[in-house]
Scaffold this active site. Structure first.
Site, PDB file in Angstrom:
ATOM      1  N   ARG A  89      -2.938  30.731  64.054  1.00  7.93           N
ATOM      2  CA  ARG A  89      -2.181  31.169  65.201  1.00  7.93           C
ATOM      3  C   ARG A  89      -3.198  31.784  66.151  1.00  7.93           C
ATOM      4  O   ARG A  89      -4.226  32.028  65.769  1.00  7.93           O
ATOM      5  CB  ARG A  89      -1.454  32.358  64.261  1.00  7.93           C
ATOM      6  CG  ARG A  89      -0.159  31.820  63.620  1.00  7.93           C
ATOM      7  CD  ARG A  89       0.618  32.959  63.118  1.00  7.93           C
ATOM      8  NE  ARG A  89       0.051  33.723  62.180  1.00  7.93           N
ATOM      9  CZ  ARG A  89      -0.389  34.752  62.377  1.00  7.93           C
ATOM     10  NH1 ARG A  89      -0.481  35.353  63.437  1.00  7.93           N
ATOM     11  NH2 ARG A  89      -1.007  35.474  61.311  1.00  7.93           N
ATOM     12  N   TYR A 238      -1.021  23.434  65.687  1.00  2.85           N
ATOM     13  CA  TYR A 238      -1.121  24.154  64.449  1.00  2.85           C
ATOM     14  C   TYR A 238       0.102  24.922  63.613  1.00  2.85           C
ATOM     15  O   TYR A 238       0.761  25.461  64.667  1.00  2.85           O
ATOM     16  CB  TYR A 238      -2.335  24.987  64.376  1.00  2.85           C
ATOM     17  CG  TYR A 238      -2.528  25.723  62.886  1.00  2.85           C
ATOM     18  CD1 TYR A 238      -3.105  24.879  61.912  1.00  2.85           C
ATOM     19  CD2 TYR A 238      -1.738  27.033  62.667  1.00  2.85           C
ATOM     20  CE1 TYR A 238      -3.214  25.584  60.812  1.00  2.85           C
ATOM     21  CE2 TYR A 238      -2.114  27.585  61.627  1.00  2.85           C
ATOM     22  CZ  TYR A 238      -2.483  27.064  60.462  1.00  2.85           C
ATOM     23  OH  TYR A 238      -2.782  27.331  59.149  1.00  2.85           O
ATOM     24  N   GLY A 240       1.756  27.634  62.642  1.00  9.91           N
ATOM     25  CA  GLY A 240       2.244  28.885  63.092  1.00  9.91           C
ATOM     26  C   GLY A 240       2.604  29.057  64.674  1.00  9.91           C
ATOM     27  O   GLY A 240       3.418  29.560  65.089  1.00  9.91           O
ATOM     28  N   LYS A 247       7.454  31.631  62.534  1.00  6.39           N
ATOM     29  CA  LYS A 247       7.232  32.823  62.831  1.00  6.39           C
ATOM     30  C   LYS A 247       8.030  33.318  64.346  1.00  6.39           C
ATOM     31  O   LYS A 247       8.387  34.273  64.454  1.00  6.39           O
ATOM     32  CB  LYS A 247       5.482  32.940  63.218  1.00  6.39           C
ATOM     33  CG  LYS A 247       4.840  32.704  61.990  1.00  6.39           C
ATOM     34  CD  LYS A 247       5.150  33.672  60.857  1.00  6.39           C
ATOM     35  CE  LYS A 247       4.031  33.234  59.720  1.00  6.39           C
ATOM     36  NZ  LYS A 247       4.264  34.283  58.502  1.00  6.39           N
ATOM     37  N   HIS A 267       8.489  39.880  57.397  1.00 11.15           N
ATOM     38  CA  HIS A 267       7.413  38.966  56.764  1.00 11.15           C
ATOM     39  C   HIS A 267       7.217  39.439  55.423  1.00 11.15           C
ATOM     40  O   HIS A 267       6.424  40.074  55.029  1.00 11.15           O
ATOM     41  CB  HIS A 267       6.044  39.457  57.612  1.00 11.15           C
ATOM     42  CG  HIS A 267       5.155  38.256  57.277  1.00 11.15           C
ATOM     43  ND1 HIS A 267       3.708  38.715  57.359  1.00 11.15           N
ATOM     44  CD2 HIS A 267       5.214  37.101  56.814  1.00 11.15           C
ATOM     45  CE1 HIS A 267       2.849  37.657  57.242  1.00 11.15           C
ATOM     46  NE2 HIS A 267       3.865  36.747  56.792  1.00 11.15           N
ATOM     47  N   SER A 290      -0.624  38.509  56.534  1.00  7.19           N
ATOM     48  CA  SER A 290      -0.961  37.054  56.246  1.00  7.19           C
ATOM     49  C   SER A 290      -2.289  36.907  55.319  1.00  7.19           C
ATOM     50  O   SER A 290      -3.220  37.692  55.472  1.00  7.19           O
ATOM     51  CB  SER A 290      -1.232  36.328  57.513  1.00  7.19           C
ATOM     52  OG  SER A 290      -0.042  36.452  58.226  1.00  7.19           O
ATOM     53  N   ALA A 291      -2.152  36.055  54.484  1.00  2.87           N
ATOM     54  CA  ALA A 291      -3.256  35.770  53.508  1.00  2.87           C
ATOM     55  C   ALA A 291      -3.760  37.076  52.449  1.00  2.87           C
ATOM     56  O   ALA A 291      -4.716  37.332  52.285  1.00  2.87           O
ATOM     57  CB  ALA A 291      -4.502  35.289  54.261  1.00  2.87           C
ATOM     58  N   CYS A 292      -2.489  37.911  52.168  1.00  2.05           N
ATOM     59  CA  CYS A 292      -2.874  39.010  51.296  1.00  2.05           C
ATOM     60  C   CYS A 292      -1.997  38.935  50.034  1.00  2.05           C
ATOM     61  O   CYS A 292      -1.709  39.598  49.527  1.00  2.05           O
ATOM     62  CB  CYS A 292      -2.401  40.157  52.002  1.00  2.05           C
ATOM     63  SG  CYS A 292      -3.727  40.384  53.337  1.00  2.05           S
ATOM     64  N   ASP A 315       7.623  33.783  52.281  1.00  2.00           N
ATOM     65  CA  ASP A 315       7.023  34.231  53.391  1.00  2.00           C
ATOM     66  C   ASP A 315       8.032  34.934  54.300  1.00  2.00           C
ATOM     67  O   ASP A 315       7.531  35.959  55.199  1.00  2.00           O
ATOM     68  CB  ASP A 315       6.565  33.006  54.218  1.00  2.00           C
ATOM     69  CG  ASP A 315       5.520  33.402  55.302  1.00  2.00           C
ATOM     70  OD1 ASP A 315       4.459  34.094  54.986  1.00  2.00           O
ATOM     71  OD2 ASP A 315       5.694  33.243  56.531  1.00  2.00           O
ATOM     72  N   ARG A 411      -3.937  24.754  54.488  1.00  2.00           N
ATOM     73  CA  ARG A 411      -2.575  24.980  53.965  1.00  2.00           C
ATOM     74  C   ARG A 411      -1.962  23.866  53.524  1.00  2.00           C
ATOM     75  O   ARG A 411      -2.353  22.635  53.751  1.00  2.00           O
ATOM     76  CB  ARG A 411      -1.791  25.292  55.430  1.00  2.00           C
ATOM     77  CG  ARG A 411      -2.047  26.892  56.088  1.00  2.00           C
ATOM     78  CD  ARG A 411      -1.178  28.044  55.680  1.00  2.00           C
ATOM     79  NE  ARG A 411      -1.811  29.116  56.330  1.00  2.00           N
ATOM     80  CZ  ARG A 411      -1.366  30.408  56.026  1.00  2.00           C
ATOM     81  NH1 ARG A 411      -0.287  30.530  55.192  1.00  2.00           N
ATOM     82  NH2 ARG A 411      -1.926  31.352  56.560  1.00  2.00           N
ATOM     83  N   GLU A 538      -1.367  39.179  36.413  1.00  2.00           N
ATOM     84  CA  GLU A 538      -1.486  40.664  35.717  1.00  2.00           C
ATOM     85  C   GLU A 538      -0.637  41.432  36.681  1.00  2.00           C
ATOM     86  O   GLU A 538      -0.585  42.444  36.303  1.00  2.00           O
ATOM     87  CB  GLU A 538      -2.920  40.894  35.703  1.00  2.00           C
ATOM     88  CG  GLU A 538      -3.880  39.905  34.824  1.00  2.00           C
ATOM     89  CD  GLU A 538      -3.541  40.111  33.300  1.00  2.00           C
ATOM     90  OE1 GLU A 538      -2.376  40.830  32.981  1.00  2.00           O
ATOM     91  OE2 GLU A 538      -4.289  39.429  32.643  1.00  2.00           O
TER      92      GLU A 538
HETATM   93  P1  GTP Z   1       0.757  34.003  54.556  1.00  2.36           P
HETATM   94  O1  GTP Z   1       1.270  32.718  53.830  1.00  2.36           O
HETATM   95  O2  GTP Z   1      -0.755  33.518  55.672  1.00  2.36           O
HETATM   96  O3  GTP Z   1       1.630  35.078  55.043  1.00  2.36           O
HETATM   97  O4  GTP Z   1      -0.109  34.659  53.250  1.00  2.36           O
HETATM   98  P2  GTP Z   1       0.078  35.157  51.830  1.00  2.36           P
HETATM   99  O5  GTP Z   1       0.548  36.729  51.773  1.00  2.36           O
HETATM  100  O6  GTP Z   1       1.283  34.270  51.380  1.00  2.36           O
HETATM  101  O7  GTP Z   1      -1.120  34.967  51.082  1.00  2.36           O
HETATM  102  P3  GTP Z   1      -1.309  34.212  49.680  1.00  2.36           P
HETATM  103  O8  GTP Z   1      -0.380  34.496  48.648  1.00  2.36           O
HETATM  104  O9  GTP Z   1      -1.551  32.709  50.029  1.00  2.36           O
HETATM  105  O10 GTP Z   1      -3.049  34.690  49.177  1.00  2.36           O
HETATM  106  C1  GTP Z   1      -3.779  34.707  50.205  1.00  2.36           C
HETATM  107  C2  GTP Z   1      -5.123  34.806  49.414  1.00  2.36           C
HETATM  108  O11 GTP Z   1      -5.173  35.988  48.592  1.00  2.36           O
HETATM  109  C3  GTP Z   1      -5.462  33.560  48.439  1.00  2.36           C
HETATM  110  O12 GTP Z   1      -6.800  32.950  48.654  1.00  2.36           O
HETATM  111  C4  GTP Z   1      -5.277  34.261  46.966  1.00  2.36           C
HETATM  112  O13 GTP Z   1      -5.845  33.489  46.161  1.00  2.36           O
HETATM  113  C5  GTP Z   1      -5.322  35.534  47.092  1.00  2.36           C
HETATM  114  N1  GTP Z   1      -4.877  36.424  46.354  1.00  2.36           N
HETATM  115  C6  GTP Z   1      -3.504  36.504  46.269  1.00  2.36           C
HETATM  116  N2  GTP Z   1      -3.037  37.290  45.250  1.00  2.36           N
HETATM  117  C7  GTP Z   1      -4.144  37.819  44.822  1.00  2.36           C
HETATM  118  C8  GTP Z   1      -4.498  38.931  43.777  1.00  2.36           C
HETATM  119  O14 GTP Z   1      -3.531  39.557  42.927  1.00  2.36           O
HETATM  120  N3  GTP Z   1      -5.643  39.358  43.596  1.00  2.36           N
HETATM  121  C9  GTP Z   1      -6.816  38.555  44.407  1.00  2.36           C
HETATM  122  N4  GTP Z   1      -8.157  39.201  44.253  1.00  2.36           N
HETATM  123  N5  GTP Z   1      -6.600  37.726  45.494  1.00  2.36           N
HETATM  124  C10 GTP Z   1      -5.261  37.510  45.351  1.00  2.36           C
HETATM  125 MN    MN Z   2       2.151  32.374  52.195  1.00  2.00          MN
HETATM  126 MN    MN Z   3       2.980  34.551  56.805  1.00  2.00          MN
END
Ligand code: GTP
Ligand code: MN
Ligand code: MN
Length: 629
Positions: A89, A238, A240, A247, A267, A290-292, A315, A411, A538
């Site tokens: 994005r 791309y 997003g 989005k 979100h 995002s990516a968390c 999402d 992705r 976990e």
């Molecule tokens: P968007 O789709 O961009 O909105 O992101 P998202 O929130 O769906 O993130 P996603 O679940 O794809 O996780 C992103 C990254 O975080 C990946 O590389 C995962 O492996 C890592 N991740 C997810 N959950 C955990 C966790 O509980 N612990 C750790 N250490 N990493 C995690």
């Molecule tokens: Mn996601």
């Molecule tokens: Mn997202």
């Protein structure tokens, strides 16, 4: 005379309709298509019906153009590699245009730049769009995509019409939304969200493409016009930026519609959590940037044996109180556009199994046996295969390459219906009842594994003060802790101060059952820079504590920042590696004082006069509690 005029118009028309028929479109849709065909001047128009046959034809064309490669190891799976300049994005090129600036963003103090969205004056926006769209589809096909966000025909759903010159976008929208003929039936004469998209590369090309991927990064703009319910996206293919239902519609315009119509567009993932001992089921919505970790939590395989997780969405959540005061959520999407790196049979077997068929992968690496590879699959890939990186490095090897095999924001785009743990109610037009809302982010320091808010208002404050380490999902390069309120910073469709008031108002509705609000952090690190908490499956231990709190169990104790688990109330039975719980839950005073100061500064500079008093009051109270500790 009228007839003569229409014959004249007909003869000036430069395009041919090669699929479907304009006369069978509802009038408003037809007008929208014709108006933009005159503007963008495509050679041909293709009205999408969403059929299997159409999809086969599109993938054929995409293969021929070198945009998709078949992954022979799986069933109907495809690899797209983008221009390396078009991989995420583009937040700095994403605009909301309203007559009044303050409707879009708070006025920052001291002339600072707003971090809560980019506003553009409608007249300037007009000029920007006029510099880009005229003739932009010359030589190409304009696809007309009727799509529904939410189940077709549900009163909670919204219909959009996307016009695009990218077949990749059509194939992806077919996975991510309910798309095709049935949507036009549900729409009839009704209004829809107007979504215009072009990659900005009319034919013949004036410069060569990279990876056969048309785009125009220098001229990219993602524009939202909430007062007209319009989206205009130019220059990027791309996800997003180009799959406008996601989005752009479901969050940015959606949050606007939600404010007007009294609901929330967030979100957030939505998951079901069933206790197999008691048979009791709860639903949880969670917002992480995002990516968390949203996709991973939504598809989690719990390590606690007495729980089962089902997925409603990974999402986006649209939520509103029903006539009984129950907060109900739907997932407006029909697919997952998930981060590939980090996904493996160990971390997320459900996602791995979901994307073995009918999936489009973008910017992952490929293996010589026709499979996919990315960081995180090292121990699951056949050691005898060769790997070709997303940038085309042949025989890529970890040890002699300084670049990753897959782009960090690569992705998979896969149909939700294929996910083996979809919740039985995931397409229920009424939505599922939400008992808990969870906020979270990547916080290497200071923030405990889980805490609960004291009240709805305190919970809204926790959402407002969310911060997280930046990731590859957007263009930010350095890893730094950024403010990302409600995980919505890149997605707010209107003034964040008004957004907060909207959330606070939700809590004051009479006779509603308010969900409890929590904050989690899976990403705290120890002195060796290692994650303290094992995460993934976990995390079910944390969800267990959360739903037990929803059941009213006395397992929480007060701290200055919120309620945390009492000693030994977090179920750690069978945890494989020992975890330093003391460190995981420690609340260093100095850290929290700094945190409070950072939030003061942010609220003061960024939200300024639009910050609701109740939120500032919560910050004062937090400061005082930390001080008194
Ligand atoms: P968007 O789709 O961009 O909105 O992101 P998202 O929130 O769906 O993130 P996603 O679940 O794809 O996780 C992103 C990254 O975080 C990946 O590389 C995962 O492996 C890592 N991740 C997810 N959950 C955990 C966790 O509980 N612990 C750790 N250490 N990493 C995690
Ligand atoms: Mn996601
Ligand atoms: Mn997202």
């Amino acid at each position: 005379l009228i007839e003569a005029a229409s014959v004249f118009a007909e003869s000036r028309r430069s395009y041919r309709v090669i699929h479907g028929s304009l006369t069978q479109l509802p009038n408003k849709v037809r007008n929208y298509v014709e108006e933009n065909a005159r503007l963008c001047k495509p050679d041909t128009i293709h009205i999408c019906d969403g059929s299997e046959r159409e999809n086969e034809m599109l993938t054929y064309v995409l293969r021929k153009d070198g945009m998709l490669k078949k992954l022979h190891k799986y069933d109907n799976c495809w690899l797209a590699r983008t221009d390396p300049a078009d991989v995420a994005r583009v937040e700095r090129l994403t605009y909301i245009s309203t007559p009044l600036k303050r409707d879009t963003v708070p006025t920052p103090k001291y002339g600072a730049k707003s971090q809560l969205g980019n506003w553009m004056d409608p007249e300037d926006m007009d000029n920007e769009l006029n510099m880009r769209f005229p003739d932009c589809m010359k030589g190409r096909t304009m696809f007309v995509i009727p799509f529904s966000m939410g189940p077709v025909g549900s009163s909670l759903s919204k219909i959009g019409i996307q016009l695009t010159d990218s077949a990749y976008v059509v194939a992806s929208m077919r996975i991510m939304t309910r798309m095709g003929e049935q949507v036009l039936g549900a729409l009839g004469d009704g209004n829809f969200i107007k979504c215009l998209h072009s990659v900005g590369c009319p034919l013949p090309l004036t410069s060569p493409l990279h990876n056969n991927w048309p785009c125009y990064p220098k001229m990219t703009i993602i524009a939202h016009l909430p007062h007209k319910n319009e989206i205009h996206s130019f220059g990027s293919g791309y996800g997003g930026n180009s799959l406008l239902g996601k989005k752009c519609l479901a969050l940015r315009l959606g949050s606007n519609l939600g404010k007007e119509e009294g609901w929330l567009a967030e979100h957030m993932l939505i998951l079901g959590l069933e206790n197999l001992d008691t048979g009791k089921k709860r639903y949880i919505a969670a917002a992480f940037p995002s990516a968390c970790g949203k996709t991973n939590l939504a598809m989690m395989t719990p390590s606690l044996p007495n729980y089962k997780v089902t997925c409603v969405g990974d999402d986006i959540a649209w939520m509103r109180f029903d006539e009984n005061g129950v907060l109900r959520a739907i997932n407006p999407e029909a697919g997952f556009f998930g981060v590939a790196p980090g996904t493996s049979m160990k971390t997320n077997p459900i996602a791995m199994n979901t994307c073995l068929s009918n999936t489009i992968f973008t910017n992952v690496a490929e293996t010589s046996d026709g499979g996919v590879f990315w960081e995180g699959l090292e121990s699951e890939v056949d050691p005898n295969v060769r790997i070709r990186s997303w940038l085309g490095d042949e025989d890529w090897k970890k040890d002699n390459s300084d670049r990753p095999a897959a782009h960090p924001n690569s992705r998979f785009c896969t149909p939700a219906a294929q996910c083996p743990i979809m919740d039985p109610l995931w397409e229920d037009p009424k939505g599922v009842p939400i008992d808990a809302i969870v906020f979270g982010g990547r916080r290497p320091k200071g923030v405990p594994l889980v805490y609960e808010s004291f009240s709805w208002q305190h919970g809204v404050f926790i959402g407002a003060s969310m911060r997280s380490e930046s990731t590859a999902a957007a263009e930010h390069k350095a890893k730094m802790i950024m403010h990302d309120p409600f995980a919505m910073r890149p997605f707010f469709g209107y003034n964040f101060g008004d957004y907060l008031k909207h959330w606070l108002n939700m809590g004051e509705k009479p006779d509603v059952h308010l969900p409890k609000i929590f904050h989690v952090n899976w990403f705290r690190k120890d002195a060796d820079n290692k994650f303290i908490w094992p995460g993934f499956g976990e995390n079910s231990r944390v969800l267990d504590w959360i739903v037990r709190r929803c059941d009213g169990e006395d397992i929480a104790k007060r701290t200055p920042i919120g309620l945390v688990p009492q000693q030994d109330t977090l179920n750690l039975a069978g945890l494989e590696t020992p975890v330093d719980m003391e460190e995981l839950f420690s609340l260093p005073k100095e850290f929290w004082q700094n945190e409070v100061n950072a939030i003061y500064k942010y609220f003061d500079e960024q939200v300024n006069e639009d910050l609701p008093h109740d939120i500032m009051h919560e910050l004062h109270s937090l400061e005082a509690r930390i001080q008194d500790e």
